[in-house]
Design a protein around this motif. Structure first.
Motif, PDB file in Angstrom:
ATOM      1  N   LYS A  21       3.403  30.703 -15.687  1.00 23.79           N
ATOM      2  CA  LYS A  21       4.536  30.020 -16.309  1.00 23.79           C
ATOM      3  C   LYS A  21       4.523  28.539 -15.977  1.00 23.79           C
ATOM      4  CE  LYS A  21       9.537  30.248 -16.880  1.00 23.79           C
ATOM      5  NZ  LYS A  21      10.799  30.944 -16.506  1.00 23.79           N
ATOM      6  N   GLU A  25       4.305  25.618 -18.774  1.00 24.00           N
ATOM      7  CA  GLU A  25       5.326  24.581 -18.864  1.00 24.00           C
ATOM      8  C   GLU A  25       4.738  23.196 -18.646  1.00 24.00           C
ATOM      9  OE1 GLU A  25       9.754  25.937 -18.090  1.00 24.00           O
ATOM     10  OE2 GLU A  25       8.629  25.802 -16.225  1.00 24.00           O
ATOM     11  N   SER A  26       3.801  23.102 -17.704  1.00 21.58           N
ATOM     12  CA  SER A  26       3.170  21.808 -17.444  1.00 21.58           C
ATOM     13  C   SER A  26       2.421  21.318 -18.682  1.00 21.58           C
ATOM     14  CB  SER A  26       2.222  21.922 -16.254  1.00 21.58           C
ATOM     15  OG  SER A  26       1.579  20.687 -16.010  1.00 21.58           O
ATOM     16  N   SER A  28       2.985  22.175 -21.797  1.00 22.69           N
ATOM     17  CA  SER A  28       3.989  21.833 -22.810  1.00 22.69           C
ATOM     18  C   SER A  28       4.604  20.469 -22.519  1.00 22.69           C
ATOM     19  CB  SER A  28       5.080  22.910 -22.834  1.00 22.69           C
ATOM     20  OG  SER A  28       6.167  22.515 -23.641  1.00 22.69           O
ATOM     21  N   GLY A  29       4.914  20.215 -21.230  1.00 23.98           N
ATOM     22  CA  GLY A  29       5.481  18.932 -20.851  1.00 23.98           C
ATOM     23  C   GLY A  29       4.532  17.776 -21.100  1.00 23.98           C
ATOM     24  N   THR A 142      12.808  15.315 -19.258  1.00 26.04           N
ATOM     25  CA  THR A 142      12.555  16.757 -19.284  1.00 26.04           C
ATOM     26  C   THR A 142      11.069  17.053 -19.200  1.00 26.04           C
ATOM     27  OG1 THR A 142      14.564  17.170 -20.574  1.00 26.04           O
ATOM     28  CG2 THR A 142      12.867  18.868 -20.639  1.00 26.04           C
ATOM     29  N   ASN A 145       9.911  16.562 -15.729  1.00 30.38           N
ATOM     30  CA  ASN A 145      10.399  17.687 -14.938  1.00 30.38           C
ATOM     31  C   ASN A 145       9.410  18.852 -15.010  1.00 30.38           C
ATOM     32  OD1 ASN A 145      12.596  19.096 -13.415  1.00 30.38           O
ATOM     33  ND2 ASN A 145      12.631  20.374 -15.240  1.00 30.38           N
ATOM     34  N   LYS A 146       8.890  19.123 -16.199  1.00 30.08           N
ATOM     35  CA  LYS A 146       7.932  20.218 -16.379  1.00 30.08           C
ATOM     36  C   LYS A 146       6.582  19.916 -15.730  1.00 30.08           C
ATOM     37  CE  LYS A 146       9.809  21.817 -20.825  1.00 30.08           C
ATOM     38  NZ  LYS A 146       9.495  21.982 -22.275  1.00 30.08           N
ATOM     39  N   LYS A 150       8.971  20.583 -11.359  1.00 26.50           N
ATOM     40  CA  LYS A 150       9.008  22.041 -11.202  1.00 26.50           C
ATOM     41  C   LYS A 150       7.850  22.580 -10.365  1.00 26.50           C
ATOM     42  CE  LYS A 150      11.883  24.045 -14.813  1.00 26.50           C
ATOM     43  NZ  LYS A 150      11.913  24.991 -15.950  1.00 26.50           N
ATOM     44  N   SER A 185      15.122  16.554 -14.651  1.00 31.24           N
ATOM     45  CA  SER A 185      15.768  16.250 -15.938  1.00 31.24           C
ATOM     46  C   SER A 185      17.099  15.547 -15.721  1.00 31.24           C
ATOM     47  CB  SER A 185      16.001  17.545 -16.725  1.00 31.24           C
ATOM     48  OG  SER A 185      14.787  18.195 -17.016  1.00 31.24           O
TER      49      SER A 185
END
Length: 278
Positions: A21, A25-26, A28-29, A142, A145-146, A150, A185
């Motif tokens: 995950k 997410e990384s 996607s960020g 945001t 943050n990813k 995170k 974020s």
């Protein structure tokens, strides 16, 4: 074409595994971050090519990111983001490290055209003008943050690094667990986006007026036609009662409020007082 190695390191990666995950997410960020910065710098989505190649290396997890783009003026996206040798004026990553999680109170322009960033506790720093929308963007926060925060607060990953793709593996920038909170974020990164500027005792003529609404009136101000909102209730009431018959003939002395969005630089105007004619 630009390239950089983005590296996560820590005890959690010693067995050559990383939470799926976090990886998703990384990635996607990264995609969101690079594309938004590219478009803010004047590019379009179909002009940029972002390629990622990942794997484990000596107890760490790395992405080799390649960015192909066609921006003019030798603009290098990775340097602006902070994933390359930072420009003299600084990068997004280094500005967020300077902010240390503090909100920006306001962003204004200097006479030279640079941005003046004022934090909520009064510290001031100048930046290039292109940093204005980037630092004010909630979606960019945001994305960071990813990519940064995170993974570092998940436990077992101690450092995020941007490294040159060469034999020396020169480190451009790094963020530790102690700094991860700087990259979380923020829904509203800037407190005061709109600045009010009173313009008192100026002479205008009316071009367009409406009896049924106080918006979308038009005036001539120093030869420029601008759209305004009429907020002088007394004048508006008199006009609706037919007590201002020569509204298009006469010139009027008024107080105007100019509201400027310091991020988009959009301006709106309202007349708050129409002075009595002598």
């Amino acid at each position: 074409m630009e390239q950089v190695i983005l590296r996560y390191d820590g005890d959690a990666l010693g067995d050559h595994s990383m939470n799926l995950k976090l990886i998703a997410e990384s990635l996607s960020g990264l995609d969101d971050l690079i594309h938004e910065v590219y478009e803010e710098m004047g590019g379009t989505e179909d002009e940029i090519d972002l390629q990622i190649k990942g794997g484990f290396q000596e107890g760490s997890f790395e992405f080799l990111m390649t960015v192909g783009q066609t921006l003019q003026d030798n603009i290098e996206i990775l340097k602006i983001v902070g994933f390359g040798l930072p420009p003299t004026a600084g990068s997004l990553l280094t500005y967020l490290q300077w902010l240390k999680g503090r909100k920006i109170d306001k962003i204004t322009l200097t006479e030279e055209g640079n941005c003046k960033i004022t934090t909520e506790d009064g510290e001031v720093k100048e930046s290039p003008s292109y940093m204005r929308p980037l630092l004010a963007s909630a979606s960019i926060r945001t994305a960071f943050n990813k990519v940064v925060s995170k993974p570092l607060r998940g436990g077992g990953i101690e450092v995020f690094e941007a490294i040159a793709n060469n034999d020396a593996r020169t480190r451009f920038n790094s963020v530790t667990t102690a700094e991860e909170k700087y990259f979380r974020s923020q829904r509203n990164p800037v407190n005061n986006v709109v600045v009010d500027k009173p313009i008192d005792d100026v002479v205008i003529t009316f071009l367009t007026v409406h009896k049924d609404k106080d918006t979308h009136w038009r005036i001539d101000l120093d030869g420029e036609a601008i759209t305004i909102k009429m907020e002088d209730d007394t004048f508006l009431s008199n006009f609706r009662k037919g007590k201002v018959p020569d509204i298009f003939v006469n010139a009027y002395s008024v107080m105007i409020y100019e509201k400027e969005n310091t991020i988009t630089m959009d301006k709106t105007y309202s007349i708050v007082k129409v002075y009595a004619r002598e």
